[in-house]
Design a protein around this motif. Structure first.
Motif, PDB file in Angstrom:
ATOM      1  N   ARG A   1     -11.944  -5.691   2.598  1.00 36.14           N
ATOM      2  CA  ARG A   1     -10.783  -5.892   3.456  1.00 36.14           C
ATOM      3  C   ARG A   1     -10.512  -7.392   3.527  1.00 36.14           C
ATOM      4  O   ARG A   1     -11.412  -8.201   3.329  1.00 36.14           O
ATOM      5  CB  ARG A   1     -11.033  -5.342   4.865  1.00 36.14           C
ATOM      6  N   HIS A   2      -9.273  -7.755   3.842  1.00 37.58           N
ATOM      7  CA  HIS A   2      -8.959  -9.170   4.008  1.00 37.58           C
ATOM      8  C   HIS A   2      -9.819  -9.756   5.120  1.00 37.58           C
ATOM      9  O   HIS A   2      -9.956  -9.173   6.201  1.00 37.58           O
ATOM     10  CB  HIS A   2      -7.483  -9.358   4.357  1.00 37.58           C
TER      11      HIS A   2
ATOM     12  N   ARG B   1     -12.150 -16.865   7.267  1.00 38.10           N
ATOM     13  CA  ARG B   1     -11.657 -17.703   6.170  1.00 38.10           C
ATOM     14  C   ARG B   1     -11.970 -19.165   6.450  1.00 38.10           C
ATOM     15  O   ARG B   1     -12.417 -19.909   5.569  1.00 38.10           O
ATOM     16  CB  ARG B   1     -10.150 -17.517   5.977  1.00 38.10           C
TER      17      ARG B   1
ATOM     18  N   MET C   1     -12.590 -12.018   1.132  1.00 39.79           N
ATOM     19  CA  MET C   1     -12.620 -10.631   1.564  1.00 39.79           C
ATOM     20  C   MET C   1     -13.859 -10.416   2.436  1.00 39.79           C
ATOM     21  O   MET C   1     -14.774 -11.233   2.450  1.00 39.79           O
ATOM     22  CB  MET C   1     -12.687  -9.696   0.350  1.00 39.79           C
TER      23      MET C   1
ATOM     24  N   ASP D   1      -8.488  -3.805  -0.229  1.00 34.02           N
ATOM     25  CA  ASP D   1      -7.370  -4.742  -0.273  1.00 34.02           C
ATOM     26  C   ASP D   1      -7.379  -5.612  -1.523  1.00 34.02           C
ATOM     27  O   ASP D   1      -6.362  -6.215  -1.874  1.00 34.02           O
ATOM     28  CB  ASP D   1      -7.393  -5.648   0.963  1.00 34.02           C
TER      29      ASP D   1
ATOM     30  N   SER E   1      -4.794 -16.404   1.596  1.00 35.27           N
ATOM     31  CA  SER E   1      -4.860 -14.993   1.964  1.00 35.27           C
ATOM     32  C   SER E   1      -4.427 -14.062   0.855  1.00 35.27           C
ATOM     33  O   SER E   1      -4.712 -12.867   0.905  1.00 35.27           O
ATOM     34  CB  SER E   1      -3.989 -14.736   3.204  1.00 35.27           C
ATOM     35  N   ASP E   2      -3.719 -14.588  -0.175  1.00 32.14           N
ATOM     36  CA  ASP E   2      -3.207 -13.678  -1.209  1.00 32.14           C
ATOM     37  C   ASP E   2      -3.378 -14.194  -2.634  1.00 32.14           C
ATOM     38  O   ASP E   2      -3.111 -13.480  -3.584  1.00 32.14           O
ATOM     39  CB  ASP E   2      -1.730 -13.356  -0.960  1.00 32.14           C
TER      40      ASP E   2
ATOM     41  N   VAL F   1      -4.242  -7.542  -3.954  1.00 33.16           N
ATOM     42  CA  VAL F   1      -4.244  -8.958  -4.338  1.00 33.16           C
ATOM     43  C   VAL F   1      -4.146  -9.088  -5.860  1.00 33.16           C
ATOM     44  O   VAL F   1      -3.381  -9.898  -6.383  1.00 33.16           O
ATOM     45  CB  VAL F   1      -5.509  -9.659  -3.809  1.00 33.16           C
TER      46      VAL F   1
ATOM     47  N   VAL G   1      -9.522 -16.204  -2.658  1.00 37.30           N
ATOM     48  CA  VAL G   1      -9.127 -15.248  -1.623  1.00 37.30           C
ATOM     49  C   VAL G   1     -10.382 -14.626  -1.011  1.00 37.30           C
ATOM     50  O   VAL G   1     -11.140 -13.949  -1.703  1.00 37.30           O
ATOM     51  CB  VAL G   1      -8.223 -14.137  -2.201  1.00 37.30           C
TER      52      VAL G   1
END
Length: 386
Positions: A354-355, A361, A346, A88, A13-14, A92, A344
């Motif tokens: 955006r995440h 994911r 998006m 976002d 996620s990051d 990151v 990561v």
């Protein structure tokens, strides 16, 4: 496949490694992504849009692409700030703090109205909107793609001037062949350089007439990924590379859709690695393609789209091209060998990254894992993700 290493990348996620995971400080981290298209509809929502006129079969005004996106995901307040398209992703990038940031800039930066003949689609952004690119602080913009000459050689020269004036480094295009093939050099923290070679092939839609020549502006162009072309690129790399350097070959190649990789591309990528390229950064497809680690070197066969105005365009929904990937590759600085790859995900909504939610994911991890298995690569979700 012969020569492939078994390797596991992490979808996270990051993008940051956890304690005990690749915590060796003696490494170089690269940020790599696919196509960044800040033109057409994206240009129209930024603070200083250029001419919105288009010459497409069905769309004659770039603002129509904004309306298509709004019809799918809701209104976009206009103008947005320069950071809006990155969303976002900027946080990151700040959190990971990669040593080198490389992207494929797939748009001309020009006010030219010289629409390239014979092309169905033309991308341009206003030079006044370059804040939408500089906000991400790219170290190198790869330009050898099928849209940077959409507005002719005058448009290309204006693009090169605009990037230079904005303090941005380009590779893969120039006022002559020597400049187009010259690698961009980024100093590395521990010494040495990251050398970024950008070139494109006809399979991505680049017209052969766009190739730079001794007396003609254009792109670093390879007709097809042949043994002879690989030898030529390797020769260029060998003449430029010094001890301590890391070499990235940023290649615009292949078709828009599908997960299979032609055998010729695989041979070409392997030949580049055999000839001292450390990372193959492939792009052009609208969605991610397989990942391979060959002789401990990273090969991304297709990074997928990153920023664009495709949000409201129907078709090919099974590929989920609304999902975008940020690749963070950590390399040993002396050997260029890959030690860690973190990815990561998006999602593009309202022309903003955006995440991706956990379910997306997991879906994307499954797809990239499946298509990469035959190359010896597995993709795992970070252990604290569900």
């Amino acid at each position: 496949m012969a020569g492939c290493s078994r390797f596991t990348a992490f979808m996270t996620s990051d993008g940051r490694a956890r304690p005990g995971e690749c915590d060796d400080e003696d490494r170089v981290t690269l940020f790599l992504c696919g196509d960044v298209m800040l033109g057409r509809g994206v240009d129209q929502i930024l603070p200083r849009p250029g001419d919105s006129a288009l010459r497409e079969m069905w769309v004659r005004d770039a603002r129509a692409y904004v309306e298509l996106a709004e019809a799918v995901n809701g209104p976009i307040s206009r103008p947005v700030g320069f950071s809006w398209p990155w969303g976002d992703a900027l946080r990151v990038l700040d959190a990971v703090a990669p040593d080198v940031r490389v992207l494929n800039l797939e748009t001309s930066v020009t006010r030219s109205d010289e629409f390239a003949p014979g092309k169905a689609v033309h991308y341009r952004m206003s030079p006044d909107n370059l804040g939408g690119l500089t906000v991400a602080r790219p170290d190198v913009c790869a330009l050898a793609n099928n849209h940077v000459l959409d507005f002719g050689r005058r448009g290309l020269r204006e693009s090169l001037d605009a990037l230079t004036e904005a303090g941005l480094t380009a590779a893969g295009a120039g006022r002559d062949a020597r400049q187009a093939w010259r690698p961009a050099a980024v100093p590395l923290p521990g010494g040495g350089r990251a050398l970024i070679f950008s070139f494109g092939t006809a399979s991505s839609g680049i017209p052969p007439g766009w190739a730079a020549a001794d007396d003609q502006a254009g792109l670093a162009f390879v007709l097809k990924p042949s043994d002879a072309a690989a030898a030529d690129v390797v020769d260029r790399v060998s003449r430029a590379k010094r001890p301590g350097d890391i070499v990235v070959a940023s290649i615009h190649w292949g078709t828009n859709w599908g997960y299979s990789v032609p055998a010729g591309q695989i041979r070409f990528a392997h030949a580049l690695v055999d000839g001292a390229v450390d990372v193959v950064h492939g792009h052009s497809s609208h969605h991610p393609r397989p990942i391979e680690v060959y002789r401990d070197k990273l090969i991304l066969y297709g990074c997928g789209d990153f920023i664009d105005d495709y949000e409201g365009i129907a078709g090919y929904e099974e590929y989920r091209d609304d999902l975008r990937l940020m690749y963070f590759a950590s390399l040993q600085p002396r050997s260029g060998n890959l030690t860690d790859l973190r990815i990561v995900p998006m999602q593009a909504r309202q022309m903003r990254l955006r995440h991706a939610v956990p379910a997306d994911r997991a879906w994307l991890r499954g797809v990239v894992d499946r298509v990469s298995r035959s190359f010896g690569t597995r993709i795992a979700l970070e252990r604290d993700e569900t």
